[in-house]
Design a protein around this motif. Structure first.
Motif, short mmCIF file in Angstrom:
data_model
loop_
_atom_site.label_atom_id
_atom_site.label_comp_id
_atom_site.label_asym_id
_atom_site.label_seq_id
_atom_site.Cartn_x
_atom_site.Cartn_y
_atom_site.Cartn_z
N ARG A 172 0.83 -1.21 0.00
CA ARG A 172 0.00 0.00 0.00
C ARG A 172 0.86 1.26 0.00
O ARG A 172 0.57 2.23 -0.71
CB ARG A 172 -0.92 0.00 1.22
CG ARG A 172 -2.09 -0.97 1.12
CD ARG A 172 -2.90 -0.97 2.41
NE ARG A 172 -4.06 -1.85 2.30
CZ ARG A 172 -4.83 -2.19 3.34
NH1 ARG A 172 -4.54 -1.72 4.55
NH2 ARG A 172 -5.86 -3.01 3.16
N VAL A 173 1.92 1.24 0.79
CA VAL A 173 2.82 2.39 0.84
C VAL A 173 3.48 2.61 -0.52
O VAL A 173 3.56 3.73 -1.03
CB VAL A 173 3.89 2.20 1.93
CG1 VAL A 173 4.95 3.30 1.84
CG2 VAL A 173 3.26 2.20 3.30
N ALA A 174 3.94 1.52 -1.12
CA ALA A 174 4.57 1.61 -2.43
C ALA A 174 3.59 2.12 -3.47
O ALA A 174 3.95 2.95 -4.33
CB ALA A 174 5.11 0.24 -2.84
N TRP A 175 2.35 1.69 -3.40
CA TRP A 175 1.32 2.12 -4.34
C TRP A 175 1.06 3.62 -4.23
O TRP A 175 0.91 4.33 -5.23
CB TRP A 175 0.04 1.33 -4.09
CG TRP A 175 -1.08 1.61 -5.05
CD1 TRP A 175 -2.19 2.36 -4.84
CD2 TRP A 175 -1.19 1.14 -6.40
NE1 TRP A 175 -2.98 2.39 -5.95
CE2 TRP A 175 -2.40 1.64 -6.93
CE3 TRP A 175 -0.39 0.33 -7.21
CZ2 TRP A 175 -2.81 1.37 -8.22
CZ3 TRP A 175 -0.81 0.06 -8.50
CH2 TRP A 175 -2.00 0.57 -9.00
N VAL A 205 7.26 10.31 0.66
CA VAL A 205 5.85 10.29 1.02
C VAL A 205 5.67 10.14 2.53
O VAL A 205 4.94 10.90 3.18
CB VAL A 205 5.11 9.16 0.27
CG1 VAL A 205 3.73 8.92 0.88
CG2 VAL A 205 4.98 9.51 -1.20
N VAL A 206 6.35 9.14 3.13
CA VAL A 206 6.13 8.87 4.55
C VAL A 206 6.76 9.95 5.43
O VAL A 206 6.18 10.34 6.45
CB VAL A 206 6.64 7.47 4.94
CG1 VAL A 206 5.87 6.40 4.21
CG2 VAL A 206 8.13 7.32 4.68
N VAL A 260 9.59 -1.84 2.16
CA VAL A 260 9.23 -2.01 0.75
C VAL A 260 10.28 -2.85 0.02
O VAL A 260 9.95 -3.79 -0.72
CB VAL A 260 9.07 -0.63 0.07
CG1 VAL A 260 8.95 -0.78 -1.44
CG2 VAL A 260 7.85 0.09 0.63
N GLN A 261 11.56 -2.53 0.23
CA GLN A 261 12.62 -3.30 -0.43
C GLN A 261 12.60 -4.76 0.00
O GLN A 261 12.67 -5.67 -0.83
CB GLN A 261 13.98 -2.69 -0.09
CG GLN A 261 14.24 -1.34 -0.75
CD GLN A 261 15.56 -0.75 -0.31
OE1 GLN A 261 15.99 -0.93 0.82
NE2 GLN A 261 16.21 -0.02 -1.21
#
Length: 653
Positions: free
Chosen positions: A61-64, A147-148, A187-188
């Motif tokens: 979701r964060v990556a999106w 973003v974060v 994410v990675q």
């Protein structure tokens, strides 16, 4: 051994010796930055796999949110790479079938050529997909961080000031800061985990296609080693956590022995041997623990490797039996050997990434929890207002009234300000006086709109503060705080920050600096107004407390607001600078409103009214002459200070 007693930390030895306890440093509270490690050690393997799916979903979701195109690219390329891995194993089997068939060698090679071409093409495309994944992931991770981290700062710069009075909020903010970095790792690691899982599934599908019995052989050969790797990781986490206090003591000692702030006292008191002795004992204990951990991890992985080796031997025996019975062709057996090796590599990647995803996920959870906490501290629009932007901004100040205002801090029984009422009119200079802890600065902070009263109301031009746009209201107020921040910018920027919404030229900056008795001081700096006021940077300069106080006053003067609040503006100034500063402040009298807070009562005798606070309550009010005639607290404090100036020096004989 001689000791000195400290009420907080207990006995502190004057010099380290053989009998000194390791706990010469105080015990430390559980560290926020070990949250992920602590959770991993406590969870166990079952807990890790239970929570893992949720963490993977959160990462996606964060990556999106950060970059949809790159997220889709990574996902699609990873899946395609897995499909090609399975296709490669099937092509390998076809090549082996043709090569192991009967007939002349040239004929067999020619028969295998189509499968070889497909295998080469699949390998090449898979390599290209790896480059695509790497490129997309390298572009995705900085966007995730942007973003974060921006979302975090949007919250921290918007919450009400009372949030910072809550210890749990401050600690949560520290954890959330680590969580922004963990978002990249999450994410990675998630993408790498998914790539490993896809590879394992691809190998499994290929093996089942070749012969279902080979799936059992694959599991027997790979699962023991994978379990041993996970178990070894668990041992590392537990041991890391057990030695947490020692590592943090190491960090404290490193700071003490290599920090600019402690360097002078270290040399002055001859603390070099004392600190090195502490370091040797802490490091000796830590080294012993690390050696013990290394032995446990080596034992665990060795046992896993031995079991895996025995299982692999069993696989080869099974393949031999299947070959002898004619259950599978030689090509399928050879392909199975290749598949086992590929599966072991993929499982090694999966087991490594599982731990990393879980640990970074715990840090990111702290970030998410902090945002939810911060939401509770965001200012709310007043009833009947659709949003904050719908409220007007005041134009100038005619009258400011404080009506029975009270403020209680969360951790204190007595209110800092207790039902205070007063009225201030345009052009007046008023002073708030009282002993330390009487509530002067807290009352000024509420008048400045930095804190919201827990009781009572404050009105600006007859309208409650809640009815005004908060940003527009603050633009009408300039504040020089007692506990001012030393901004790591140039002298000019430090002053210009007093009015960031307007274009500020150097002449205006110099005029404000002159009022604050800072112009000559700044001009003497190596680069004048362009000098960086932080030694962290190249050519940066340190300022004394009094010099910083002048910069802070200049910033407040630059705004030239209808209301100026000066909280202890001269506590670190020399007498000449102090006199010049208060002459500039007296120049506002009759034109604009000024609130002064100071312990140097001779500087406020000109004030239109003086308000005396005691233990948060307003106990006296009046002019200097009226208060002196009353003989109350103000008169006592003023007389006490004046006596110090009138006292004759002791005679020397």
């Amino acid at each position: 051994m001689k000791t000195t007693t400290n009420q907080t930390h207990g006995p502190v030895p004057s010099q380290p010796g053989p009998g000194t306890r390791e706990a010469v440093l105080p015990e430390l509270r559980p560290s926020w930055w070990e949250t992920g490690v602590r959770a991993r050690a406590a969870a166990g393997l079952v807990g890790v796999f239970t929570e893992l799916p949720g963490l993977v979903v959160r990462a996606l979701r964060v990556a999106w949110r950060a970059d949809r195109l790159r997220t889709v690219t990574v996902a699609a390329a990873t899946l395609a790479s897995g499909v090609l891995a399975a296709f490669g194993l099937l092509a390998t089997q076809r090549v082996l079938i043709e090569l192991f068939a009967g007939g002349p060698t040239p004929d067999r090679v020619r028969a295998a050529l189509p499968a070889l071409v497909w295998l080469a093409a699949a390998t090449a495309v898979r390599g290209g997909l790896g480059l695509v994944v790497g490129y997309a992931l390298n572009g995705l991770t900085p966007r995730v961080h942007l973003v974060v981290e921006r979302e975090l700062f949007e919250h921290t710069t918007a919450v009400e000031l009372k949030a910072f009075d809550d210890d749990s909020f401050a600690e949560g903010m520290e954890r959330a800061t680590r969580g922004t970095e963990a978002a990249i790792e999450l994410v990675q690691n998630t993408m790498n985990l998914l790539a490993g899982i896809v590879s394992v599934l691809a190998v499994t599908a290929a093996v089942v296609t070749i012969h279902p019995l080979l799936l059992l052989a694959l599991l027997v050969a790979t699962v023991p080693t994978a379990y041993a790797a996970l178990r070894a990781g668990h041992v590392k986490f537990q041991s890391y956590l057990a030695s947490s206090t020692r590592r943090r003591r190491q960090w404290v000692l490193r700071q003490l022995m290599a920090d600019r702030v402690s360097a002078a006292e270290l040399r002055s008191y001859g603390l070099r041997g004392f600190l090195l002795g502490l370091y040797d004992r802490v490091m000796g204990a830590q080294t012993a623990v690390e050696l013990k951990v290394a032995r446990r991890v080596t034992t665990t992985t060795s046992v896993g490797a031995a079991v895996g080796g025995i299982a692999l031997t069993g696989v080869y025996l099974l393949l031999g039996m299947l070959l002898l019975d004619g259950r599978i062709p030689l090509a399928a057996a050879a392909t199975c050997v290749i598949a086992v090796q590929a599966a072991q590599r993929s499982l090694a990647q999966v087991t490594f990434q599982v731990d990393r995803v879980y640990t970074s996920g715990q840090f990111f959870n702290e970030y998410v929890r902090f945002l939810a906490t911060a939401d509770g501290y965001l200012p709310l629009p007043p009833p009947g207002s659709a949003d904050r932007g719908a409220r007007p901004a005041p134009e100038g100040l005619r009258e400011l009234s404080v009506h029975e205002v009270t403020l209680r801090y969360p951790d204190r029984d007595r209110p800092a300000v207790d039902q205070v009422s007063l009225t201030i009119r345009t052009g007046e200079t008023i002073a708030l006086v009282g002993e330390n802890g009487s509530g002067k600065s807290t009352l000024a902070a509420m008048i400045a709109g930095l804190r919201e009263p827990t009781g009572g109301t404050i009105h600006w031009n007859g309208q409650p503060y809640a009815g005004w746009d908060s940003d527009g209201l603050r633009r009408n107020i300039a504040v020089a705080l007692q506990e001012h921040h030393k901004w790591p910018f140039s002298a000019a920027t430090n002053i210009a920050m007093g009015d960031v919404d307007s274009t500020t030229d150097l002449a205006r900056i110099e005029a404000a600096a002159t009022m604050a008795v800072a112009h000559d001081m700044i001009s003497d700096l190596p680069h004048g107004y362009d000098t960086l006021l932080d030694r962290t940077f190249k050519d940066g300069q340190d300022l004394s407390g009094g010099q910083w106080q002048r910069i802070t006053a200049a910033r407040a003067f630059l705004r030239d607001a209808p209301l100026l609040i000066m909280d202890e503006p001269s506590s670190a100034l020399d007498p000449r600078a102090e006199d010049a500063l208060f002459r500039a402040l007296r120049g506002r009298q009759g034109r604009k409103t000024t609130i002064l807070i100071t312990h140097r009562l001779a500087n406020i005798t000109h004030a239109d009214r003086i308000f005396i606070l005691d233990r948060g309550a307003l106990v006296e009010a009046g002019t200097h002459a009226e208060l002196m005639a009353a003989g109350g607290i103000y008169s006592q404090l003023f007389t006490l200070q004046a006596a110090g100036y009138r006292s004759a020096p002791p005679a020397h004989g």
